[in-house]
Scaffold this motif. Structure first.
Motif, PDB file in Angstrom:
ATOM      1  N   ILE A 158       0.835  -1.199   0.000  1.00 20.11           N
ATOM      2  CA  ILE A 158       0.000   0.000   0.000  1.00 20.11           C
ATOM      3  C   ILE A 158       0.872   1.252   0.000  1.00 20.11           C
ATOM      4  N   ALA A 159       1.969   1.225   0.763  1.00 21.62           N
ATOM      5  CA  ALA A 159       2.870   2.387   0.809  1.00 21.62           C
ATOM      6  C   ALA A 159       3.386   2.731  -0.572  1.00 21.62           C
ATOM      7  N   PHE A 160       3.706   1.705  -1.367  1.00 26.22           N
ATOM      8  CA  PHE A 160       4.165   2.014  -2.721  1.00 26.22           C
ATOM      9  C   PHE A 160       3.031   2.553  -3.578  1.00 26.22           C
ATOM     10  N   TRP A 161       1.870   1.933  -3.526  1.00 26.88           N
ATOM     11  CA  TRP A 161       0.799   2.319  -4.449  1.00 26.88           C
ATOM     12  C   TRP A 161       0.176   3.666  -4.115  1.00 26.88           C
ATOM     13  N   LEU A 162       0.581   4.285  -3.001  1.00 28.74           N
ATOM     14  CA  LEU A 162       0.190   5.669  -2.757  1.00 28.74           C
ATOM     15  C   LEU A 162       1.035   6.640  -3.578  1.00 28.74           C
ATOM     16  N   LEU A 163       2.204   6.184  -4.060  1.00 24.41           N
ATOM     17  CA  LEU A 163       3.115   7.087  -4.748  1.00 24.41           C
ATOM     18  C   LEU A 163       2.677   7.465  -6.165  1.00 24.41           C
ATOM     19  N   PRO A 164       2.257   6.517  -7.018  1.00 23.99           N
ATOM     20  CA  PRO A 164       1.848   6.936  -8.373  1.00 23.99           C
ATOM     21  C   PRO A 164       0.753   7.997  -8.399  1.00 23.99           C
ATOM     22  N   PRO A 165      -0.353   7.847  -7.622  1.00 23.57           N
ATOM     23  CA  PRO A 165      -1.327   8.953  -7.637  1.00 23.57           C
ATOM     24  C   PRO A 165      -0.751  10.245  -7.085  1.00 23.57           C
ATOM     25  N   GLY A 166       0.185  10.138  -6.124  1.00 20.28           N
ATOM     26  CA  GLY A 166       0.841  11.343  -5.624  1.00 20.28           C
ATOM     27  C   GLY A 166       1.600  12.055  -6.726  1.00 20.28           C
TER      28      GLY A 166
END
Length: 600
Positions: A158-166
């Motif tokens: 989840i920590a990684f997949w918050l980065l692309p939308p960021g």
């Protein structure tokens, strides 16, 4: 965009985030593979999971919770961000090669320049710097400490997949610009987002920018908690605090810094969003004022520098002994200096505010701590040099980049000492001297250590070896280009050139000075060399991934020098398992590339 449209956008964003949370909460089994049970008969890899049950193709990468896969995802994301941030920097440097607004004049002029500057700073710090460290740490921390995986694999994903939308939110303004038919401009607040500028800009792109930055902060905080728990609770039976590797020590310290600094940044961002959209007065003149933002931002911002530099220091401390043929000199002192930097980093933030008129007694205390934090950094530097002294040096690409790190770090550190002194800072503050000092640390040192780590662990990532000649060209171009660019910036600061200016032409049409123009052109030439080196690096890594010679169990001949390490022992066991399963072990490469049939 009027108030009603802004409120509608906010409501839609809230509904979207709530929908995402509901989807995630209903995924009862988010693992792409299942743990081995006590009665299982399948063969597993070192993570303790059944690799055969991983789906193939895109589904694997979208659903994986394997720490190695997530490390690869972080790495790809960081490289894409690095290219974006590098292109923004190169466009700015090309524009600054002439005093007037020439290159960007027909594309947005000063507004585009300010947007590029804002995007470059945030991208390099938040979308490249922190993720590339997370890539290396996710892949190798469990291998180094003998853990099966990260303590919380799903949180890790989840920590990684918050980065692309960021990233999409941070860059959105470039794709929605009115010049291209959109209604939103890119944020033009600079990466420091100083108020009142950031509070009063009516551009909704600033709101998207702040929301994206907030997502990256949440991601970093989740990752930090995961690393802390993993290192504390998931170590193998033979790993204790006395023999924990130096890279893990620096990641542990970095995670502690993130845990205490990023939530503060998140709180400040929320306060700024409330000021912008709901009429609060946290940073208004009749409220906390612009100084409140500076205090909140730099209480995060200066530990962020050490958040970025401590893991690269760990990388250098790990790699230099491998190619010096001897153990790290003063290992305990390197660990103690790491912890000291972590503690002292929270006591230096106001040295960014020496010119704001704060109480001289307060300034003096911050100057003292800012000077003191140079001591543990110097301890590390002397230990690196002593480790190499009279060692059996092997100038492989990782070692060359580590030596480049030490060289540039010394220059960046010494220039930082001058800025720590109040009288000098009052003269050089907000000039290109600060830009040169900062980039000597961030790009001249941190990026060099990142390249060293990627070259050093490339055989584990890919099972192949890169082209060593191209790697040395990459090092040469970056070493030469970085020193040309950043040293020219130091001289520009002495000349009095302010930073963040898109032009440096006087009212009569003449440049600020002929020397200023020449130094900008020299800095642009150095940036051009770095751009060529980056292209060489990307070409080398991509082509070698598919065509490079297959490596053996000990690609760096570490056993010969008695310098084996857990991650390469894991690599050897993986190859042995592959041979047992029907693979072959051919085309063994020599140290730093080439096959046994090749000669230098």
């Amino acid at each position: 965009m009027d108030l009603s449209a802004q409120l509608a956008l906010t409501v839609l964003m809230g509904i979207f985030l709530a929908g995402v949370a509901m989807v995630l909460s209903r995924m009862e089994d988010w693992r792409s593979y299942t743990p081995l049970t006590s009665g299982g008969t399948a063969v597993s890899d070192e993570t303790g999971y059944i690799s055969e049950e991983k789906p193939s193709g895109l589904i694997r990468w979208l659903t994986t919770v394997d720490h190695k896969d997530i490390g690869m995802l972080y790495g790809v994301y960081a490289v894409i961000s690095f290219v974006w941030g590098g292109m923004a920097a190169f466009l700015m440097r090309a524009e600054l090669s002439t005093p007037e607004m020439d290159l960007l004049a027909g594309l947005g002029g000063e507004n585009l320049y300010n947007a590029l500057m804002t995007s470059h700073g945030i991208t390099m710090l938040f979308l490249f710097g922190t993720p590339i460290i997370a890539a290396l740490a996710n892949y190798f921390i469990p291998l180094l400490i003998g853990a099966d995986d990260m303590a919380f694999p799903r949180i890790n994903a989840i920590a990684f997949w918050l980065l692309p939308p960021g990233a999409v939110l941070i860059w959105a303004g470039f794709f929605l610009d009115p010049a291209t038919g959109g209604a939103i401009q890119a944020s033009q607040t600079s990466w420091t987002m100083y108020t009142p500028l950031s509070a009063q800009q009516v551009n909704p792109g600033v709101d998207l920018f702040l929301l994206g930055l907030h997502l990256t902060g949440v991601s970093a905080t989740m990752g930090a908690v995961n690393f802390i728990v993993t290192i504390f609770t998931e170590r193998g039976k033979n790993i204790n605090w006395a023999n924990l590797d130096i890279f893990s020590w620096t990641i542990l310290t970095q995670s502690g810094l993130i845990l205490f600094s990023f939530p503060l940044l998140g709180s400040a961002l929320i306060m700024l969003l409330l000021d912008r959209n709901f009429g609060t007065t946290f940073f208004a003149v009749d409220g906390g004022g612009s100084l409140l933002w500076q205090h909140l931002f730099w209480f995060f911002g200066h530990p962020e520098v050490y958040i970025l530099v401590l893991p690269p220091m760990g990388v250098v401390s790990l790699i230099i002994p491998k190619f010096s043929g001897r153990k790290l000199f003063g290992f305990k002192f390197v660990v103690y200096s790491t912890l000291a930097i972590g503690v002292l980093s929270f006591g230096v933030w106001a040295h960014h505010m020496f010119t704001t008129g704060i109480d001289p007694r307060i300034r003096l205390s911050f100057m003292a701590v800012s000077l003191a934090i140079a001591i543990p950094s110097a301890v590390k530097t002397f230990n690196w040099i002593t480790t190499m002294w009279n060692g059996d040096l092997r100038l492989t690409a990782p070692m060359l980049f580590c030596i480049g790190f030490v060289s540039n770090f010394i220059i960046g550190g010494v220039t930082g000492i001058f800025l720590s002194a109040i009288p000098v800072d009052l003269i050089l503050h907000d000039t290109y001297y600060v830009v040169g000092h900062f980039h000597y640390i961030v790009m001249g040192a941190i990026a060099f250590a990142g390249f060293a780590a990627m070259y050093y662990w490339y055989p584990i990532f890919t099972g192949r070896m890169y082209q060593r000649t191209l790697a040395r060209w990459h090092f040469g171009l970056w070493m030469l280009g970085s020193n040309i660019t950043f040293f020219a910036m130091l001289l520009l600061g002495y000349e009095g050139m302010p930073r963040r200016y898109a032009t440096y032409v006087l009212s009569d049409g003449t440049p600020f000075s002929i020397l200023t123009e020449n130094l900008h052109q020299i800095a642009t030439f150095g940036a051009f060399l770095m751009a060529i080196g980056t292209i060489v690096w990307l070409w080398n890594f991509v082509v070698s991934w598919y065509e490079g010679p297959v490596v053996g169990e000990d690609p760096w001949n570490l056993r010969e020098y008695g310098m084996t390490s857990p991650e390469f022992e894991w690599h050897a066991r993986r190859l042995q398992t592959a041979v047992t399963d029907g693979g072959d072990e051919t085309n063994t490469v020599k140290t730093d590339g080439g096959t046994e049939a090749d000669e230098d």
